[in-house]
Design a protein around this motif. Structure first.
Motif, PDB file in Angstrom:
ATOM      1  N   THR A   1      21.850 103.736  73.271  1.00 46.05           N
ATOM      2  CA  THR A   1      21.518 102.394  73.774  1.00 46.05           C
ATOM      3  C   THR A   1      20.436 101.684  72.962  1.00 46.05           C
ATOM      4  OG1 THR A   1      22.145 103.043  76.006  1.00 46.05           O
ATOM      5  CG2 THR A   1      20.873 101.022  75.792  1.00 46.05           C
ATOM      6  N   THR A   2      19.303 102.340  72.694  1.00 50.11           N
ATOM      7  CA  THR A   2      18.201 101.633  72.044  1.00 50.11           C
ATOM      8  C   THR A   2      18.316 101.670  70.525  1.00 50.11           C
ATOM      9  OG1 THR A   2      15.796 101.448  71.873  1.00 50.11           O
ATOM     10  CG2 THR A   2      16.697 103.655  72.041  1.00 50.11           C
ATOM     11  N   ALA A   3      18.005 100.540  69.879  1.00 50.76           N
ATOM     12  CA  ALA A   3      18.049 100.462  68.419  1.00 50.76           C
ATOM     13  C   ALA A   3      16.986 101.360  67.809  1.00 50.76           C
ATOM     14  CB  ALA A   3      17.841  99.022  67.966  1.00 50.76           C
ATOM     15  N   VAL A   4      17.280 101.914  66.636  1.00 49.90           N
ATOM     16  CA  VAL A   4      16.388 102.871  65.985  1.00 49.90           C
ATOM     17  C   VAL A   4      16.339 102.593  64.487  1.00 49.90           C
ATOM     18  CG1 VAL A   4      18.252 104.572  65.722  1.00 49.90           C
ATOM     19  CG2 VAL A   4      15.865 105.333  65.724  1.00 49.90           C
ATOM     20  N   GLY A   5      15.178 102.849  63.896  1.00 56.51           N
ATOM     21  CA  GLY A   5      15.020 102.785  62.447  1.00 56.51           C
ATOM     22  C   GLY A   5      14.245 103.997  61.983  1.00 56.51           C
ATOM     23  N   ILE A   6      14.641 104.575  60.863  1.00 57.84           N
ATOM     24  CA  ILE A   6      13.977 105.762  60.345  1.00 57.84           C
ATOM     25  C   ILE A   6      13.794 105.619  58.844  1.00 57.84           C
ATOM     26  CG2 ILE A   6      16.085 107.100  59.926  1.00 57.84           C
ATOM     27  CD1 ILE A   6      14.551 109.579  61.029  1.00 57.84           C
ATOM     28  N   ASP A   7      12.695 106.180  58.327  1.00 61.76           N
ATOM     29  CA  ASP A   7      12.463 106.122  56.891  1.00 61.76           C
ATOM     30  C   ASP A   7      11.682 107.338  56.450  1.00 61.76           C
ATOM     31  OD1 ASP A   7      12.731 104.576  54.383  1.00 61.76           O
ATOM     32  OD2 ASP A   7      10.559 104.607  54.408  1.00 61.76           O
ATOM     33  N   ILE A   8      12.058 107.883  55.287  1.00 62.37           N
ATOM     34  CA  ILE A   8      11.289 108.939  54.642  1.00 62.37           C
ATOM     35  C   ILE A   8      11.103 108.582  53.180  1.00 62.37           C
ATOM     36  CG2 ILE A   8      12.034 110.786  56.194  1.00 62.37           C
ATOM     37  CD1 ILE A   8      13.948 111.711  53.937  1.00 62.37           C
ATOM     38  N   GLU A   9      10.018 109.066  52.602  1.00 69.66           N
ATOM     39  CA  GLU A   9       9.741 108.881  51.180  1.00 69.66           C
ATOM     40  C   GLU A   9       9.050 110.129  50.651  1.00 69.66           C
ATOM     41  OE1 GLU A   9      10.630 106.414  49.283  1.00 69.66           O
ATOM     42  OE2 GLU A   9      11.259 104.931  50.787  1.00 69.66           O
TER      43      GLU A   9
ATOM     44  N   PRO B   1      20.103 108.862  77.525  1.00 66.18           N
ATOM     45  CA  PRO B   1      19.198 107.722  77.314  1.00 66.18           C
ATOM     46  C   PRO B   1      17.746 108.189  77.242  1.00 66.18           C
ATOM     47  CG  PRO B   1      20.846 107.209  78.983  1.00 66.18           C
ATOM     48  CD  PRO B   1      20.989 108.668  78.689  1.00 66.18           C
ATOM     49  N   GLN B   2      16.945 107.451  76.518  1.00 68.93           N
ATOM     50  CA  GLN B   2      15.526 107.749  76.308  1.00 68.93           C
ATOM     51  C   GLN B   2      15.314 109.073  75.572  1.00 68.93           C
ATOM     52  OE1 GLN B   2      14.060 107.234  80.440  1.00 68.93           O
ATOM     53  NE2 GLN B   2      13.083 105.358  79.722  1.00 68.93           N
ATOM     54  N   THR B   3      16.308 109.476  74.800  1.00 66.67           N
ATOM     55  CA  THR B   3      16.229 110.695  74.008  1.00 66.67           C
ATOM     56  C   THR B   3      16.535 110.361  72.565  1.00 66.67           C
ATOM     57  OG1 THR B   3      16.928 112.064  75.874  1.00 66.67           O
ATOM     58  CG2 THR B   3      17.156 113.022  73.690  1.00 66.67           C
ATOM     59  N   LEU B   4      15.777 110.963  71.655  1.00 64.82           N
ATOM     60  CA  LEU B   4      15.965 110.747  70.224  1.00 64.82           C
ATOM     61  C   LEU B   4      16.315 112.072  69.570  1.00 64.82           C
ATOM     62  CD1 LEU B   4      15.655 109.107  67.558  1.00 64.82           C
ATOM     63  CD2 LEU B   4      13.201 109.638  67.649  1.00 64.82           C
ATOM     64  N   HIS B   5      17.436 112.080  68.850  1.00 67.14           N
ATOM     65  CA  HIS B   5      17.816 113.228  68.031  1.00 67.14           C
ATOM     66  C   HIS B   5      17.593 112.874  66.565  1.00 67.14           C
ATOM     67  CE1 HIS B   5      20.810 115.240  71.100  1.00 67.14           C
ATOM     68  NE2 HIS B   5      19.602 115.024  71.609  1.00 67.14           N
ATOM     69  N   ILE B   6      16.892 113.743  65.841  1.00 63.23           N
ATOM     70  CA  ILE B   6      16.707 113.547  64.407  1.00 63.23           C
ATOM     71  C   ILE B   6      17.284 114.756  63.684  1.00 63.23           C
ATOM     72  CG2 ILE B   6      15.075 113.197  62.517  1.00 63.23           C
ATOM     73  CD1 ILE B   6      13.172 111.919  64.479  1.00 63.23           C
ATOM     74  N   TRP B   7      18.139 114.479  62.718  1.00 59.08           N
ATOM     75  CA  TRP B   7      18.776 115.506  61.909  1.00 59.08           C
ATOM     76  C   TRP B   7      18.201 115.476  60.494  1.00 59.08           C
ATOM     77  CZ3 TRP B   7      22.541 118.910  63.694  1.00 59.08           C
ATOM     78  CH2 TRP B   7      23.026 118.653  64.980  1.00 59.08           C
ATOM     79  N   ARG B   8      17.770 116.619  60.017  1.00 66.32           N
ATOM     80  CA  ARG B   8      17.300 116.750  58.633  1.00 66.32           C
ATOM     81  C   ARG B   8      18.415 117.364  57.794  1.00 66.32           C
ATOM     82  NH1 ARG B   8      12.048 120.379  57.283  1.00 66.32           N
ATOM     83  NH2 ARG B   8      13.517 122.021  57.905  1.00 66.32           N
ATOM     84  N   LEU B   9      18.655 116.770  56.647  1.00 66.98           N
ATOM     85  CA  LEU B   9      19.779 117.169  55.803  1.00 66.98           C
ATOM     86  C   LEU B   9      19.315 117.391  54.372  1.00 66.98           C
ATOM     87  CD1 LEU B   9      22.848 117.485  55.285  1.00 66.98           C
ATOM     88  CD2 LEU B   9      22.954 114.995  55.019  1.00 66.98           C
ATOM     89  N   PRO B  10      19.155 118.641  53.934  1.00 70.57           N
ATOM     90  CA  PRO B  10      18.862 118.893  52.516  1.00 70.57           C
ATOM     91  C   PRO B  10      20.064 118.481  51.667  1.00 70.57           C
ATOM     92  CG  PRO B  10      18.353 120.819  53.874  1.00 70.57           C
ATOM     93  CD  PRO B  10      19.148 119.886  54.734  1.00 70.57           C
ATOM     94  N   LEU B  11      19.802 117.750  50.598  1.00 75.39           N
ATOM     95  CA  LEU B  11      20.879 117.239  49.756  1.00 75.39           C
ATOM     96  C   LEU B  11      21.083 118.144  48.553  1.00 75.39           C
ATOM     97  CD1 LEU B  11      20.026 113.432  49.840  1.00 75.39           C
ATOM     98  CD2 LEU B  11      21.661 114.692  51.254  1.00 75.39           C
ATOM     99  N   ARG B  12      22.337 118.488  48.313  1.00 74.55           N
ATOM    100  CA  ARG B  12      22.686 119.339  47.179  1.00 74.55           C
ATOM    101  C   ARG B  12      23.701 118.605  46.316  1.00 74.55           C
ATOM    102  NH1 ARG B  12      22.552 122.325  51.876  1.00 74.55           N
ATOM    103  NH2 ARG B  12      20.985 123.971  51.971  1.00 74.55           N
ATOM    104  N   SER B  13      23.694 118.893  45.041  1.00 78.55           N
ATOM    105  CA  SER B  13      24.560 118.177  44.094  1.00 78.55           C
ATOM    106  C   SER B  13      25.892 118.874  43.899  1.00 78.55           C
ATOM    107  CB  SER B  13      23.846 118.034  42.749  1.00 78.55           C
ATOM    108  OG  SER B  13      23.529 119.310  42.228  1.00 78.55           O
ATOM    109  N   GLU B  14      26.286 119.698  44.840  1.00 86.11           N
ATOM    110  CA  GLU B  14      27.575 120.370  44.735  1.00 86.11           C
ATOM    111  C   GLU B  14      28.110 120.652  46.131  1.00 86.11           C
ATOM    112  OE1 GLU B  14      25.742 124.888  44.311  1.00 86.11           O
ATOM    113  OE2 GLU B  14      26.521 123.862  42.554  1.00 86.11           O
ATOM    114  N   GLY B  15      29.381 120.988  46.199  1.00 88.19           N
ATOM    115  CA  GLY B  15      29.971 121.350  47.476  1.00 88.19           C
ATOM    116  C   GLY B  15      30.222 120.193  48.415  1.00 88.19           C
ATOM    117  N   THR B  16      30.543 118.993  47.898  1.00 91.69           N
ATOM    118  CA  THR B  16      30.762 117.834  48.763  1.00 91.69           C
ATOM    119  C   THR B  16      32.235 117.473  48.908  1.00 91.69           C
ATOM    120  OG1 THR B  16      30.485 116.301  46.901  1.00 91.69           O
ATOM    121  CG2 THR B  16      28.519 116.870  48.178  1.00 91.69           C
TER     122      THR B  16
ATOM    123  N   HIS C   1      17.208 108.411  53.060  1.00 89.21           N
ATOM    124  CA  HIS C   1      17.173 109.555  52.153  1.00 89.21           C
ATOM    125  C   HIS C   1      16.259 109.251  50.976  1.00 89.21           C
ATOM    126  CE1 HIS C   1      19.916 107.634  49.195  1.00 89.21           C
ATOM    127  NE2 HIS C   1      20.540 107.178  50.262  1.00 89.21           N
ATOM    128  N   SER C   2      15.667 110.295  50.450  1.00 91.81           N
ATOM    129  CA  SER C   2      14.758 110.201  49.313  1.00 91.81           C
ATOM    130  C   SER C   2      14.858 111.499  48.533  1.00 91.81           C
ATOM    131  CB  SER C   2      13.317 109.984  49.805  1.00 91.81           C
ATOM    132  OG  SER C   2      12.397 109.963  48.722  1.00 91.81           O
TER     133      SER C   2
END
Length: 246
Positions: free
Chosen positions: A120-128, A17-32, A108-109
Motif C-alpha cells: 500500500t505505502t510508497a517506498v524509496g530505497i538507495d544504496i551507494e 500493511p505497515q511492514t517493510l521487506h528489504i532484500w539484499r542481492l549480491p551481484l555476480r557477473s555470471e550465472g544469469t 544497486h551500486s
C-alpha cells in the motif's frame, strides 16, 4: 552496524500493511541465463543495449530477481507481471496484476543491490558504495541544503566521507518515495535532522505530509536509506539465496 542480520532465503513470507521487506542481492557477473526468460521483450532489449557484459548481467539479475520476488508475493508467475512507469521512470506494477497493492523500489551500486517491498505505502530505497576519492565536500556545497552541508562539516574529518554518502542516500530515498527525480528536489528535503537515529519523520517543504526515513546498513562499505510515505511497524531483512543450481 554489524548487528543487522540478513536472513538468506529464496522464498518470500506473506507481507502485511505497515511492514517493510528489504532484500539484499549480491551481484555476480555470471550465472544469469536462468533469469532471461522471466524478462519481458522490452527488458531483454534494454539489457542488450548495455555495452559491457557485466552491466548486462547485473541488469538481468536484478530485474529477474525482482520479477521472481514479486511473483511469489502475488502467487503468479514472475514473467506475467506488467509494469508501468512514473514521470521520472520509477517502475510500478499495473493494477491488474497487483492484487495486494504492492509497492517496491530498487537500488544497486557496484556489486550489491537492494529491493524494498511494502503493501500500500510508497517506498524509496538507495544504496551507494562509500568512495573516499569522491569530492564530497564540493558536491555537498553545490547540491545540499545549507543545514545538510553544515552538518557534514561538523563531523570529524575521518567520518565526513561516510556522512556525505549517508546524507546522499537519505535524500535519494526520500525523492524516490515521492516518485520524483533527485535533480528536481535537491533543495526540497532536509535529511540532516536525526542523521544518526535509526528512523525519523521528515517534514517535506511545500508538501502537506511527512516521509518516514530509516538508515540502512547493507554492507560495511556501503551507505543506505529507505523512506516510506506512511509509518511502519515491522522491518524484515532478507538476503536472496540463488536458486540457479536447484
Amino acid at each position: 552496524m554489524s548487528d543487522w542480520q540478513w536472513i538468506p532465503t529464496h522464498t518470500v513470507t506473506p507481507i502485511a500493511p505497515q511492514t517493510l521487506h528489504i532484500w539484499r542481492l549480491p551481484l555476480r557477473s555470471e550465472g544469469t541465463n536462468h533469469w532471461w526468460d522471466l524478462l519481458s521483450r522490452d527488458e531483454q532489449q534494454r539489457a542488450q543495449r548495455f555495452v559491457r557484459s557485466q552491466d548486462q548481467d547485473k541488469y538481468v539479475q536484478v530485474r529477474g530477481t525482482l520479477r521472481c520476488l514479486l511473483g511469489q508475493y502475488l502467487h503468479i508467475p514472475g514473467q506475467t507481471l506488467c509494469f508501468d512507469y512514473g514521470d521520472y521512470g520509477k517502475p510500478q506494477l499495473i493494477s491488474s496484476c497487483n492484487s495486494l497493492n504492492l509497492q517496491f523500489n530498487v537500488s544497486h551500486s557496484h556489486e550489491l543491490a537492494v529491493i524494498a517491498v511494502t503493501q500500500t505505502t510508497a517506498v524509496g530505497i538507495d544504496i551507494e558504495q562509500v568512495n573516499p576519492q569522491a569530492r564530497y565536500i564540493d558536491i555537498s556545497q553545490r547540491f545540499f541544503a545549507t543545514a545538510e552541508h553544515e552538518t557534514l562539516l561538523q563531523q570529524p574529518v575521518e567520518e565526513q566521507c561516510r556522512t556525505f554518502f549517508q546524507l546522499w542516500t537519505r535524500k535519494e530515498a526520500c525523492v524516490k518515495a515521492m516518485g520524483g527525480s533527485i535533480a528536481h528536489a535537491l533543495d526540497q528535503i532536509n535529511v540532516a535532522q536525526g542523521l544518526h537515529q535509526a528512523s525519523i519523520a521528515i517534514e517535506m517543504q511545500e508538501e502537506p505530509h511527512e516521509l518516514f526515513l530509516h538508515n540502512l546498513f547493507p554492507d560495511p562499505n556501503f551507505a543506505g536509506a529507505v523512506a516510506t510515505q506512511a509509518p511502519l511497524q515491522h522491518l524484515h531483512l532478507w538476503q536472496w539465496a540463488s536458486i540457479s543450481s536447484d
